[in-house]
Design a protein around this motif. Sequence first.
Motif, PDB file in Angstrom:
ATOM      1  N   GLU A 267      -3.889  16.507   7.237  1.00 57.64           N
ATOM      2  CA  GLU A 267      -4.258  15.478   8.072  1.00 57.64           C
ATOM      3  C   GLU A 267      -5.557  14.848   8.016  1.00 57.64           C
ATOM      4  N   GLN A 270      -6.078  12.822   5.006  1.00 61.64           N
ATOM      5  CA  GLN A 270      -5.546  11.563   5.163  1.00 61.64           C
ATOM      6  C   GLN A 270      -6.490  10.452   5.873  1.00 61.64           C
ATOM      7  N   GLY A 273      -9.013   9.523   3.457  1.00 62.47           N
ATOM      8  CA  GLY A 273      -8.388   8.504   2.498  1.00 62.47           C
ATOM      9  C   GLY A 273      -8.512   7.157   3.033  1.00 62.47           C
ATOM     10  N   ASP A 274      -8.033   7.095   4.358  1.00 59.51           N
ATOM     11  CA  ASP A 274      -8.023   5.720   5.067  1.00 59.51           C
ATOM     12  C   ASP A 274      -9.455   5.385   4.995  1.00 59.51           C
ATOM     13  N   VAL A 280      -3.630   9.033  -0.445  1.00 59.78           N
ATOM     14  CA  VAL A 280      -3.677  10.661  -0.433  1.00 59.78           C
ATOM     15  C   VAL A 280      -2.435  11.077  -0.642  1.00 59.78           C
ATOM     16  N   THR A 282       0.446  13.815  -0.422  1.00 70.13           N
ATOM     17  CA  THR A 282       0.646  14.980   0.461  1.00 70.13           C
ATOM     18  C   THR A 282       1.990  15.584   0.364  1.00 70.13           C
TER      19      THR A 282
END
Length: 427
Positions: A267, A270, A273-274, A280, A282
């Motif tokens: 999480e 992520q 990544g945002d 990303v 997963t």
Amino acid sequence: MALFGKLRERLFKTSSKLGDGLDAVVREGGTEEPAEVASSEAPRPERPQEPSRPEPSQPAPPAAPPSEVPASPAPQEIPQAPGDGIRPATPAEVPPVGSPPPTPSPLTDTPPPGSDQPAPQPETRADAAPSGLIGRLFGRGAPAAAPVVRRTLDDEMLEELEEVLIQSDMGVETSLRVTANLAESHLGRRVSTAEVKMLLAEEIARIMEPVARPLPLYPSRPQVVLIVGVNGSGKTTTIGKLASQFRDAGKSVVIAAADTFRAAAVEQLQVWGDRAGVPVLTAPQGTDPASLVYDAMTKAQEDGADLLMIDTAGRLQNRADLMEELAKIVRVIRGKDPDAPHNTVLVLDATTGQNALSQVKTFKELSDVSGLVMTKLDGTARGGVLVALADSFGLPIHAIGVGEKIDDLAPFDPADFARALTGADPA
Ligand SMILES: Nc1nc2c(ncn2[C@@H]2O[C@H](COP(=O)(O)OP(=O)(O)OP(=O)(O)O)[C@@H](O)[C@H]2O)c(=O)[nH]1
């Protein structure tokens, strides 16, 4: 803020502790002298410009041995640093080569948020006026020739300096090497705190220059960057910061969350990544990391991505499992590209001090470590460990983490770092 100022501010705890220690060493055994006398007795060190000192007893740290560099295609023919890789810093922070030195942040700067460091002590007279020192060095004595505290550099003072360096986590061997070099050029001379700091900064920069190398870029697509390190060292954060900088440099990046063991880790990646604007990949918790990496390699190849950055687990409690997991990941990557991974970057947490040395040893056994990123240099008093790492392993240092925000990853500049560490005045 100019990079040096930011670094000095961020490295406040270390530079304050080390600088205070150096102040005390000179002050306690020194005597005041009129500034003019001092200036004639303590000329500028003779060899500030030497690139290296090829003395058998003081070998420069070796460049990364060829065996540690992953088999990979030749890097693009791009000039050496700063152009041989992505300099992991926002361009505005990197002073152009040959530009005038940035203004240092005053030592009274507010400590970084969250720092429990007390307000800085006022500097001693010896350090109070950088222009005085610079002026003396260039024959322009300060008009208000205030007395300067100086101490003769003898064995006793060298031992005290060693002690101060060791306390900053520089390690015994490296501290001895640094003071031995200092003795060689200045034994028997009278030196002020400002001069000691400057001389130490020069010695430290000399040790670190060979390892200051940005992450090299290769023409391969995707260039596969494996990120390893113990839990909590800052892998995820560093991947986010690097991805953002690569993206800003026009590279397309894919991130693979191969620490499938911890849902929270995925999480968090992520989120980064945002922030970086990077996809990303997963897989559900408990999925075989190697299978996720296989899918990530396939996607990165299909998409023609420039870079694939792979976050890995860092559980050292079970070394055999971790070794097997990393080995399997590498086998899968090589099945897709025999030259990959192109970089295996070990992320180290500066706050662990000397423990970082044993982490390098361990991860060198587990994987083909090709370079280092040291995080959390902000707000720690243990930044000296980076000097010990450079001296002991000679692995390239690609970048340093100086905060939790996305742009808090700075290129590793040995001279700036050494001056920030010792509390020396900017060049
Ligand atoms: N002050 C500071 N904190 C940092 C820096 N880099 C990372 N951190 C913090 O360190 C903590 C751990 O960072 P992560 O990136 O999650 O570390 P990790 O190695 O991925 O950890 P795992 O996911 O548990 O394996 C987080 O709270 C980060 O915000 C840095 O340069 N400075």
